[in-house]
Write an enzyme that holds these catalytic residues in place. Structure first.
Site, PDB file in Angstrom:
ATOM      1  N   THR A 211       0.847  -1.202   0.000  1.00 31.49           N
ATOM      2  CA  THR A 211       0.000   0.000   0.000  1.00 31.49           C
ATOM      3  C   THR A 211       0.875   1.242   0.000  1.00 31.49           C
ATOM      4  O   THR A 211       2.076   1.161  -0.293  1.00 31.49           O
ATOM      5  CB  THR A 211      -0.997  -0.036   1.189  1.00 31.49           C
ATOM      6  OG1 THR A 211      -1.924   1.039   1.058  1.00 31.49           O
ATOM      7  CG2 THR A 211      -0.303   0.084   2.540  1.00 31.49           C
ATOM      8  N   ASN A 212       0.311   2.389   0.278  1.00 30.66           N
ATOM      9  CA  ASN A 212       1.073   3.650   0.242  1.00 30.66           C
ATOM     10  C   ASN A 212       0.632   4.525   1.410  1.00 30.66           C
ATOM     11  O   ASN A 212      -0.201   4.126   2.215  1.00 30.66           O
ATOM     12  CB  ASN A 212       0.863   4.338  -1.107  1.00 30.66           C
ATOM     13  CG  ASN A 212      -0.610   4.590  -1.356  1.00 30.66           C
ATOM     14  OD1 ASN A 212      -1.236   5.389  -0.679  1.00 30.66           O
ATOM     15  ND2 ASN A 212      -1.180   3.862  -2.313  1.00 30.66           N
ATOM     16  N   GLN A 213       1.167   5.720   1.451  1.00 29.68           N
ATOM     17  CA  GLN A 213       0.993   6.551   2.655  1.00 29.68           C
ATOM     18  C   GLN A 213      -0.253   7.441   2.625  1.00 29.68           C
ATOM     19  O   GLN A 213      -0.411   8.295   3.493  1.00 29.68           O
ATOM     20  CB  GLN A 213       2.208   7.452   2.820  1.00 29.68           C
ATOM     21  CG  GLN A 213       3.474   6.695   3.019  1.00 29.68           C
ATOM     22  CD  GLN A 213       4.422   7.504   3.881  1.00 29.68           C
ATOM     23  OE1 GLN A 213       4.088   7.899   4.987  1.00 29.68           O
ATOM     24  NE2 GLN A 213       5.591   7.784   3.358  1.00 29.68           N
ATOM     25  N   SER A 214      -1.120   7.276   1.633  1.00 25.84           N
ATOM     26  CA  SER A 214      -2.289   8.165   1.564  1.00 25.84           C
ATOM     27  C   SER A 214      -3.165   8.014   2.815  1.00 25.84           C
ATOM     28  O   SER A 214      -3.481   6.900   3.225  1.00 25.84           O
ATOM     29  CB  SER A 214      -3.107   7.816   0.323  1.00 25.84           C
ATOM     30  OG  SER A 214      -4.331   8.495   0.366  1.00 25.84           O
TER      31      SER A 214
END
Ligand code: C5P
Length: 401
Positions: A211-214
């Site tokens: 996933t990512n940091q959003s």
């Protein structure tokens, strides 16, 4: 300041429940949002919380007595009712609900409720058995049938020490309903806007994801702002820690492929798509059905490209993308806008600490396909959302005309 609340006259009716303390918080949030809050208390409410406490928060006189010569009600007993944009009764006791259902007018609150043409929200708070009582249910039905919005009650711990249904809903939920009702005839009324939010999660195995940091904050701010301006709003969201916005249709997804399917479905009947989600560009080619074992010193993951949701969304729809860039901000954003066939792109520099992931504010450039550039200063994400929606409104109007 919350634009939809700015200078709105809200009458907050407070009746005699132990949940009165929560009404102080509501009065505070409304006042902070820019609303002019007139608190009207019943006599029994004043036994739980003093009028002084409400007056200190709202900076307005608190009405408690129909015959008080200082009160505006005594001058013209419908003054509050007439200037109100909205009436909220929170907490509403079984007794006050019964009086409303009957149309009694024996105190300042019930008098104001009878005299007003403004929308009314009622948030019940009482013991669980009282709430279930047929008389209360019939009274609530009567109010609902007359167009009153009933919010809650919640289930949970009650003042009696028992668990049950009867808790006054929390302030954020009431704020959501208040904002939605006040904004329903706003400048986006009649349109459907789809907003995506959050960082998609691409499973590797049953325990692990890429996933990512959003944080989802920008997308949620956009959805709330669109709702506040009267749009039917669909929020297609990857997992976030944020609560569901009230009066927004929330569709939960995990992966980019799920997000694509749900965005396609929602945009079939929409006039605008605002993709604030951080969609994973790649997903593991195969998600293992079993948890992967650490039986070697290194491992190689094979990734497959995800489809580009914005590019694949076609049709007569205003398309807005976001570009998180670490270099050549405007140029990269412009290229992205052309490649994806966008009407607008909102670009931010992720190396700038003020525009970092998870923060409550953002510093963006808004670029239009005709070459217009708006270089906005650092501002709260809510304010950025409104600036983006101003442009979306104009683009939707141009598309129509
Ligand atoms: O190409 P890039 O990922 O930087 O573009 C960002 C914009 O494109 C965002 O608005 C994002 O929501 C959208 N996007 C998309 N589908 C993808 C990847 C990004 O719609 N697979």
């Amino acid at each position: 300041m919350i634009p939809v609340l700015d200078k709105k006259h809200i009458v907050l009716g407070v009746t005699g429940s132990i949940a009165c303390y929560k009404a102080l918080d509501l009065a505070s949030k409304l006042t902070q949002g820019g609303a002019l809050v007139d608190v009207v208390m019943t006599q029994s409410a004043t036994r739980f919380v003093t009028p002084l406490a409400f007056g200190g928060i709202t900076h307005q006189p608190v009405v408690i007595d129909l015959f008080d010569p200082q009160s505006e009600l005594s001058v013209e007993h419908v003054a509050l009712a007439e200037r109100a944009d909205l009436l909220v009764v929170a907490p509403a006791t079984a007794n006050s609900i019964a009086k409303m259902a009957l149309g009694l007018a024996d105190d300042p609150l019930t008098t104001t409720l009878l005299a007003t043409m403004a929308p009314v929200i009622v948030a019940p708070a009482m013991d669980g058995h009282m709430y279930e009582n047929a008389a209360v249910q019939e009274n609530l039905k009567k109010l609902r049938d007359r167009g009153v919005t009933i919010v809650g009650p919640d289930e949970g711990y009650l003042a009696s020490g028992k668990m049950g249904k009867g808790r006054l809903v929390e302030t954020p939920e009431l704020m959501g309903h208040i904002r939605a009702i006040l904004g329903k005839d706003g400048d986006l009324a009649g349109s459907t806007i789809v907003v995506s939010a959050g960082g998609t999660q691409e499973p590797l195995d049953p325990a692990r994801i890429i996933t990512n940091q959003s944080s989802g904050k920008m997308g949620y701010a956009l959805a709330e702002a669109a709702r506040d301006r009267g749009a039917r709003t669909v929020l297609v969201t990857a997992p976030t820690s944020l609560p569901d916005p009230v009066a927004v249709e929330v569709v939960r997804v995990q992966t980019a492929l799920e997000m694509r399917d749900q965005v396609f479905k929602a945009t079939a009947n929409a006039q605008a798509l605002v993709m604030a989600a951080a969609v994973a560009d790649y997903r593991p080619r195969l998600a293992s059905p079993q948890k992967l074992k650490k039986d070697s010193d290194s491992m190689t993951l094979e990734l497959t490209r995800n489809p580009d949701i914005l590019t694949e969304t076609t049709g007569p729809i205003v398309k807005v993308g976001f570009a998180a860039e670490s270099q050549d901000l405007a140029q990269n954003a412009r290229e992205k806008m052309a490649r994806k066939g966008l009407d607008l792109i909102v670009a931010n520099d992720i190396t700038d600490p003020e525009s970092g992931f998870g923060s409550d504010s953002n510093k963006v450039l808004i670029l239009g396909k005709n070459g217009q550039v708006e270089d906005l200063p650092l501002m709260p994400k809510e304010a950025v959302a409104h600036r983006v929606l101003d442009r979306v409104r104009d683009l939707m109007a141009a598309e129509k005309g």
